[in-house]
Scaffold this motif. Sequence first.
Motif, PDB file in Angstrom:
ATOM      1  N   PHE A 288       4.403  -2.436  12.449  1.00 32.62           N
ATOM      2  CA  PHE A 288       5.807  -2.257  12.085  1.00 32.62           C
ATOM      3  C   PHE A 288       5.916  -0.992  11.240  1.00 32.62           C
ATOM      4  CE2 PHE A 288       3.961  -5.165   8.915  1.00 32.62           C
ATOM      5  CZ  PHE A 288       4.220  -4.492   7.729  1.00 32.62           C
ATOM      6  N   THR A 289       7.141  -0.576  10.970  1.00 27.72           N
ATOM      7  CA  THR A 289       7.388   0.619  10.165  1.00 27.72           C
ATOM      8  C   THR A 289       8.170   0.247   8.904  1.00 27.72           C
ATOM      9  OG1 THR A 289       9.526   1.150  11.168  1.00 27.72           O
ATOM     10  CG2 THR A 289       7.536   1.969  12.295  1.00 27.72           C
ATOM     11  N   LEU A 290       8.302   1.217   8.017  1.00 29.64           N
ATOM     12  CA  LEU A 290       9.117   0.999   6.816  1.00 29.64           C
ATOM     13  C   LEU A 290      10.557   0.685   7.197  1.00 29.64           C
ATOM     14  CD1 LEU A 290       9.398   1.015   3.735  1.00 29.64           C
ATOM     15  CD2 LEU A 290       9.755   3.491   3.856  1.00 29.64           C
ATOM     16  N   ALA A 291      11.060   1.350   8.227  1.00 30.81           N
ATOM     17  CA  ALA A 291      12.424   1.064   8.693  1.00 30.81           C
ATOM     18  C   ALA A 291      12.551  -0.382   9.158  1.00 30.81           C
ATOM     19  CB  ALA A 291      12.801   2.017   9.822  1.00 30.81           C
TER      20      ALA A 291
ATOM     21  N   TRP B 127      -4.571  -3.321   3.712  1.00 29.12           N
ATOM     22  CA  TRP B 127      -3.667  -4.288   3.080  1.00 29.12           C
ATOM     23  C   TRP B 127      -4.398  -5.106   2.024  1.00 29.12           C
ATOM     24  CZ3 TRP B 127      -1.879  -5.950   8.570  1.00 29.12           C
ATOM     25  CH2 TRP B 127      -0.828  -5.133   8.997  1.00 29.12           C
ATOM     26  N   ASP B 128      -5.609  -5.549   2.360  1.00 25.65           N
ATOM     27  CA  ASP B 128      -6.367  -6.396   1.442  1.00 25.65           C
ATOM     28  C   ASP B 128      -6.729  -5.664   0.156  1.00 25.65           C
ATOM     29  OD1 ASP B 128      -6.351  -8.607   3.113  1.00 25.65           O
ATOM     30  OD2 ASP B 128      -8.202  -8.050   4.121  1.00 25.65           O
ATOM     31  N   THR B 129      -7.141  -4.401   0.284  1.00 26.86           N
ATOM     32  CA  THR B 129      -7.612  -3.703  -0.913  1.00 26.86           C
ATOM     33  C   THR B 129      -6.479  -3.307  -1.854  1.00 26.86           C
ATOM     34  OG1 THR B 129      -7.585  -1.535   0.202  1.00 26.86           O
ATOM     35  CG2 THR B 129      -9.647  -2.808   0.283  1.00 26.86           C
ATOM     36  N   ILE B 130      -5.277  -3.084  -1.318  1.00 29.48           N
ATOM     37  CA  ILE B 130      -4.185  -2.693  -2.218  1.00 29.48           C
ATOM     38  C   ILE B 130      -3.315  -3.864  -2.648  1.00 29.48           C
ATOM     39  CG2 ILE B 130      -4.115  -0.323  -1.350  1.00 29.48           C
ATOM     40  CD1 ILE B 130      -1.558  -1.026   0.159  1.00 29.48           C
ATOM     41  N   ALA B 131      -3.544  -5.041  -2.066  1.00 29.94           N
ATOM     42  CA  ALA B 131      -2.755  -6.216  -2.466  1.00 29.94           C
ATOM     43  C   ALA B 131      -2.823  -6.478  -3.973  1.00 29.94           C
ATOM     44  CB  ALA B 131      -3.195  -7.447  -1.681  1.00 29.94           C
ATOM     45  N   PRO B 132      -4.016  -6.383  -4.609  1.00 29.72           N
ATOM     46  CA  PRO B 132      -4.054  -6.609  -6.066  1.00 29.72           C
ATOM     47  C   PRO B 132      -3.193  -5.622  -6.834  1.00 29.72           C
ATOM     48  CG  PRO B 132      -6.268  -6.720  -5.132  1.00 29.72           C
ATOM     49  CD  PRO B 132      -5.372  -6.189  -4.059  1.00 29.72           C
TER      50      PRO B 132
ATOM     51  N   GLN C 150       4.151   0.804  -3.373  1.00 32.10           N
ATOM     52  CA  GLN C 150       3.320  -0.205  -2.738  1.00 32.10           C
ATOM     53  C   GLN C 150       3.920  -0.653  -1.397  1.00 32.10           C
ATOM     54  OE1 GLN C 150       0.220  -1.394  -3.906  1.00 32.10           O
ATOM     55  NE2 GLN C 150       0.531   0.412  -5.184  1.00 32.10           N
ATOM     56  N   VAL C 151       5.228  -0.794  -1.347  1.00 31.76           N
ATOM     57  CA  VAL C 151       5.904  -1.161  -0.094  1.00 31.76           C
ATOM     58  C   VAL C 151       5.692  -0.068   0.951  1.00 31.76           C
ATOM     59  CG1 VAL C 151       8.131  -1.696   0.967  1.00 31.76           C
ATOM     60  CG2 VAL C 151       7.612  -2.542  -1.337  1.00 31.76           C
ATOM     61  N   VAL C 152       5.833   1.176   0.514  1.00 29.26           N
ATOM     62  CA  VAL C 152       5.615   2.305   1.428  1.00 29.26           C
ATOM     63  C   VAL C 152       4.166   2.325   1.910  1.00 29.26           C
ATOM     64  CG1 VAL C 152       5.600   4.823   1.592  1.00 29.26           C
ATOM     65  CG2 VAL C 152       7.440   3.669   0.358  1.00 29.26           C
ATOM     66  N   PHE C 153       3.231   2.064   1.001  1.00 34.12           N
ATOM     67  CA  PHE C 153       1.802   2.079   1.329  1.00 34.12           C
ATOM     68  C   PHE C 153       1.492   1.024   2.389  1.00 34.12           C
ATOM     69  CE2 PHE C 153      -2.220   3.367  -1.182  1.00 34.12           C
ATOM     70  CZ  PHE C 153      -2.945   3.532  -0.016  1.00 34.12           C
ATOM     71  N   HIS C 154       1.911  -0.206   2.147  1.00 33.17           N
ATOM     72  CA  HIS C 154       1.669  -1.287   3.112  1.00 33.17           C
ATOM     73  C   HIS C 154       2.308  -0.957   4.463  1.00 33.17           C
ATOM     74  CE1 HIS C 154      -0.299  -4.370   0.690  1.00 33.17           C
ATOM     75  NE2 HIS C 154       0.521  -4.068  -0.312  1.00 33.17           N
ATOM     76  N   SER C 155       3.512  -0.416   4.415  1.00 32.80           N
ATOM     77  CA  SER C 155       4.230  -0.121   5.649  1.00 32.80           C
ATOM     78  C   SER C 155       3.555   0.998   6.431  1.00 32.80           C
ATOM     79  CB  SER C 155       5.681   0.258   5.339  1.00 32.80           C
ATOM     80  OG  SER C 155       6.359  -0.801   4.690  1.00 32.80           O
ATOM     81  N   ARG C 156       3.009   1.980   5.730  1.00 35.30           N
ATOM     82  CA  ARG C 156       2.316   3.072   6.411  1.00 35.30           C
ATOM     83  C   ARG C 156       1.061   2.558   7.119  1.00 35.30           C
ATOM     84  NH1 ARG C 156       2.888   7.406   9.402  1.00 35.30           N
ATOM     85  NH2 ARG C 156       0.803   8.256   9.758  1.00 35.30           N
ATOM     86  N   ILE C 157       0.318   1.676   6.466  1.00 36.97           N
ATOM     87  CA  ILE C 157      -0.863   1.083   7.102  1.00 36.97           C
ATOM     88  C   ILE C 157      -0.446   0.327   8.364  1.00 36.97           C
ATOM     89  CG2 ILE C 157      -2.714  -0.616   6.821  1.00 36.97           C
ATOM     90  CD1 ILE C 157      -2.735   0.091   3.831  1.00 36.97           C
TER      91      ILE C 157
ATOM     92  N   LEU D 192       9.509   0.434 -11.180  1.00 37.78           N
ATOM     93  CA  LEU D 192      10.116   0.149  -9.882  1.00 37.78           C
ATOM     94  C   LEU D 192       9.668   1.173  -8.841  1.00 37.78           C
ATOM     95  CD1 LEU D 192      13.750  -0.848 -10.919  1.00 37.78           C
ATOM     96  CD2 LEU D 192      12.041  -2.337  -9.849  1.00 37.78           C
ATOM     97  N   GLY D 193       9.505   2.416  -9.277  1.00 34.00           N
ATOM     98  CA  GLY D 193       8.982   3.432  -8.371  1.00 34.00           C
ATOM     99  C   GLY D 193       7.564   3.109  -7.927  1.00 34.00           C
ATOM    100  N   ASP D 194       6.741   2.655  -8.869  1.00 30.57           N
ATOM    101  CA  ASP D 194       5.371   2.282  -8.527  1.00 30.57           C
ATOM    102  C   ASP D 194       5.354   1.108  -7.554  1.00 30.57           C
ATOM    103  OD1 ASP D 194       4.467   4.256 -10.206  1.00 30.57           O
ATOM    104  OD2 ASP D 194       4.023   2.912 -11.889  1.00 30.57           O
TER     105      ASP D 194
END
Length: 236
Positions: free
Chosen positions: A69-72, A19-24, A55-62, A49-51
């Motif tokens: 929690f999950t993306l759902a 989470w920390d590394t992809i937050a930027p 990011q939302v998918v990436f954070h949710s997968r982690i 918007l796709g990009d």
Amino acid sequence: MARLRDPVSGCDWDRVQTWDTIAPYTIEEAYEVADAIARNDPADLKDELGDLLLQVVFHSRIAEEADAFTLADVVTAVSDKMERRHPHIFGDADTFPGWEAIKATERAAKPDPSALAGVAIGLPALLRAEKLQKRAARVGFDWPDADGSLAKVHEEIAEVQSAGPDTVEEEIGDLLFAVTNWARHLGIDPEAALRAGNAKFERRFRAMEVEAGDAFADLDLAGKEALWQTVKHRDG
């Protein structure tokens, strides 16, 4: 994303991110969305918007890998929030109680009941300053008019001028905070105002470079200032 994050066959870069590394990158993508909107470029907006969605998918997968929690769950949470905040649309309320009343109720139910709770630390400093000031104003801690905030700006300028090396950064911060507050009292969005100021500077500076050509770098400060005044006058 699950395949990219696979510990055996995944991408070397993706699988070590946190989470920390992809937050930027998340913040950067949000700004690129805003940039596409400002340029009125729907095609680019679609891509950005796709990009941002990635990011939302990436954070949710982690989070899913950590059993948090999950993306759902993310989608469900924001859907629930929208329904809760629109009781006159999705509920039994006849009238809309107002955003602030609803948000105040939500804040009161959280561990930190402060009026300033929930103003994200990761926001750009100028935007966060404005949000903090608005929160404080809602509970009566505010200047009654723009004159009070302007007087504070003058006070902070004087304090910057008298500050020593160890305190000048702090005083500059206080001055920027005061200017933000003054802009808010004048009904001006300080973030939008600074973006416009940045755009104006860039437009005029680039015009100087075109005007002088290869000789621009060799001009002394007086020559560059004279050229700036010429470009500024033409720019209006």
